[in-house]
Enzyme design. Structure first.
Site, short mmCIF file in Angstrom:
data_model
loop_
_atom_site.label_atom_id
_atom_site.label_comp_id
_atom_site.label_asym_id
_atom_site.label_seq_id
_atom_site.Cartn_x
_atom_site.Cartn_y
_atom_site.Cartn_z
N ILE A 1 0.54 -1.04 -0.13
CA ILE A 1 -0.03 0.11 0.12
C ILE A 1 1.08 1.05 0.02
O ILE A 1 0.78 2.19 -0.76
CB ILE A 1 -1.01 -0.14 0.91
CG1 ILE A 1 -1.86 -0.94 1.33
CG2 ILE A 1 -1.55 1.64 1.11
CD1 ILE A 1 -2.27 -1.80 2.39
N HIS B 1 -14.58 2.33 8.24
CA HIS B 1 -13.72 1.01 7.61
C HIS B 1 -13.45 0.76 6.69
O HIS B 1 -14.20 -0.63 6.03
CB HIS B 1 -13.69 0.14 8.35
CG HIS B 1 -12.74 -0.86 8.72
ND1 HIS B 1 -12.44 -2.23 9.80
CD2 HIS B 1 -10.82 -1.11 7.98
CE1 HIS B 1 -11.57 -2.77 9.11
NE2 HIS B 1 -10.78 -2.45 7.99
N GLY C 1 -11.56 1.55 3.82
CA GLY C 1 -10.51 1.60 2.91
C GLY C 1 -10.19 -0.02 1.93
O GLY C 1 -9.84 0.88 0.41
N ASP D 1 -9.45 5.67 8.59
CA ASP D 1 -10.79 4.52 9.01
C ASP D 1 -10.67 3.63 10.29
O ASP D 1 -11.55 2.83 9.95
CB ASP D 1 -10.35 3.44 8.05
CG ASP D 1 -11.00 3.10 7.00
OD1 ASP D 1 -12.21 3.34 7.01
OD2 ASP D 1 -11.19 1.81 5.90
N ASP E 1 10.92 2.71 5.94
CA ASP E 1 10.14 1.61 6.61
C ASP E 1 11.96 1.08 6.74
O ASP E 1 12.25 0.53 5.46
CB ASP E 1 9.60 1.06 5.33
CG ASP E 1 9.11 -0.67 5.59
OD1 ASP E 1 10.00 -1.16 6.13
OD2 ASP E 1 7.71 -1.27 4.65
N ALA F 1 -4.44 2.22 8.58
CA ALA F 1 -3.57 0.92 8.65
C ALA F 1 -4.59 0.37 10.74
O ALA F 1 -4.64 -1.13 10.52
CB ALA F 1 -2.19 1.20 9.56
N ARG F 2 -4.16 0.98 11.72
CA ARG F 2 -4.66 0.13 12.92
C ARG F 2 -4.69 1.67 13.88
O ARG F 2 -3.92 2.15 13.92
CB ARG F 2 -4.10 -0.75 13.52
CG ARG F 2 -3.93 -1.89 12.45
CD ARG F 2 -4.77 -2.83 12.65
NE ARG F 2 -5.48 -4.18 12.23
CZ ARG F 2 -5.90 -4.19 11.17
NH1 ARG F 2 -6.23 -3.35 10.22
NH2 ARG F 2 -5.95 -5.93 10.48
N GLU G 1 -14.65 7.56 21.11
CA GLU G 1 -14.33 9.00 21.72
C GLU G 1 -13.40 9.57 20.72
O GLU G 1 -13.20 11.32 20.96
CB GLU G 1 -13.20 9.02 22.43
CG GLU G 1 -12.05 7.88 22.22
CD GLU G 1 -10.69 7.54 23.60
OE1 GLU G 1 -10.47 8.23 24.07
OE2 GLU G 1 -9.62 6.40 22.56
#
Length: 392
Positions: free
Chosen positions: A147, A271, A273, A254, A166, A229-230, A259
């Site tokens: 990605i 979610h 994506g 996503d 990375d 991602a997360r 909150e």
């Protein structure tokens, strides 16, 4: 031989056709299947049936699978890296464009107008949504896998300066990254220099809370953070402080939590994506092909808990072994074969952590001798799972 596959969630039926005629999907044998194919189904409280040998996740993340428990039981867990990469790439690029021009807020505002003079109201109020162009702005991409590499390349084509971080990028991925992307070795360079930052790394103990108070303290005012991602990669309390001070201009994610909802300058998507028809088909095809390959040949590709192991099957029989990664295990396997006066046509052993995977091809047509060897392997304390596959 017919293999049984149980599916969870809505797996694309066209993609499942890749399994072929030797697979029964959600049929009579589904209560004790050979394999699962899943999407978002949470398996952490699932009691795995004894016959289960593989789990394929039609997607990249495997947080919904108890990978350690599966490994201990000799269950190979697969994912489908890159299958939804283009969908997520487009979602991230759209998010950059939407945030630069504040189109979502502009749409909300204009839909609240009323009266015969709406055109005049629009002309009088549109200046607040003038926004900016992305050409010439700097994008930081954290994670240059399937990605991230696509985003980096296309953002450059849109006129952005691109930094990429990375430390674990694969050789294959590196070949696909434009030389115009500036590779950095320290995350600080991303935080300090980028107008937009998008993150594409798995959730691990090392990556959890990547965006914390220290990270936000390095950023220039007006930074936009995009997280497809997360959720746990961002510490929300630190994020809210950064939004309050203007360090973060906008946070787009996503992954919705209570909150985050209805917070100024926070945009939450449900979610979606990677949820395009094309991506779901690609994921289903890759998952089905992976399961078919593993069940029919024993080869492992795209596993998150066992190494990549490939070997052409040309011998009469193949035995696959999931074994503990202990000293002399290959020697003991070879000795066991020799004890039955069987010739090894080919053997490959690869380890990952505490476990290893062995493909053992045998030049032997006497099925009774092969069965005795299998029984001996099954009795070994160091071997977790044994499979016998007949060659062509």
């Amino acid at each position: 031989m017919v293999f049984s596959v149980k599916t969870y969630n809505n797996i694309n039926q066209i993609g499942l056709k890749e399994l072929g005629n030797h697979f029964q999907i959600d049929g009579d044998l589904a209560e004790n299947p050979d394999a699962y194919i899943i999407r978002s189904q949470n398996l952490h409280d699932t009691v795995f049936p004894e016959n289960l040998k593989a789990i394929a996740r039609a997607g990249a993340g495997t947080n919904n699978i108890p990978v350690d428990k599966a490994t201990e039981k000799g269950i190979v867990v697969f994912n489908t890296p890159g299958a939804n990469a283009n969908a997520v790439k487009e979602a991230v690029l759209a998010s950059i464009l939407l945030s630069a021009r504040d189109y979502i807020a502009a749409n909300t505002w204009v839909n609240k107008l009323s009266g015969d003079d709406v055109p005049k109201q629009i002309e009088a109020g549109k200046k607040q949504f003038a926004g900016s162009e992305i050409a010439g702005k700097t994008l930081g991409v954290i994670g240059l896998g399937a990605i991230g590499a696509r985003i980096a390349n296309d953002a450059y084509r849109l006129g952005m300066k691109v930094y990429g971080y990375d430390p674990y990028v694969s050789i294959e991925a590196a070949w696909n990254i434009s030389h115009h992307v500036k590779r950095v070795s320290d995350l600080k360079e991303i935080f300090e220099n980028c107008d937009y930052i998008t993150v594409h790394v798995p959730l691990t103990p090392d990556t959890k809370g990547t965006f914390n108070a220290d990270a936000f303290s390095l950023m220039q005012k007006g930074t936009t953070i995009i997280n497809f991602a997360r959720a746990e990669l961002v510490e929300n309390d630190a994020l809210f402080d950064a939004l309050e001070t203007g360090v973060v201009k906008r946070y787009i994610t996503d992954f919705g939590t209570e909150e985050l909802l209805n917070k100024p300058n926070v945009t939450v998507f449900p979610h979606v994506g990677g949820s395009t028809g094309e991506a779901e088909l690609n994921c289903a095809i890759m998952a089905a092909q992976t399961i078919r390959r593993f069940m029919e040949t024993g080869e492992i590709v795209n596993s998150v808990n066992f190494p990549r192991v490939q070997q052409v099957l040309s011998a009469p029989y193949r035995i696959t072994l999931i074994n503990k990664n202990v000293p002399n295990i290959v020697a003991s396997i070879s000795t066991a074969v020799s004890d039955f006066n069987i010739n090894i046509d080919n053997i490959i052993n690869r380890s990952k952590g505490e476990y290893a995977y062995t493909l053992l091809d045998l030049d032997e047509t006497d099925k009774s001798k092969i069965d005795e060897l299998v029984a001996k392997f099954e009795a070994s304390d160091n071997i977790v799972r044994v499979r016998l596959i007949k060659g062509k």
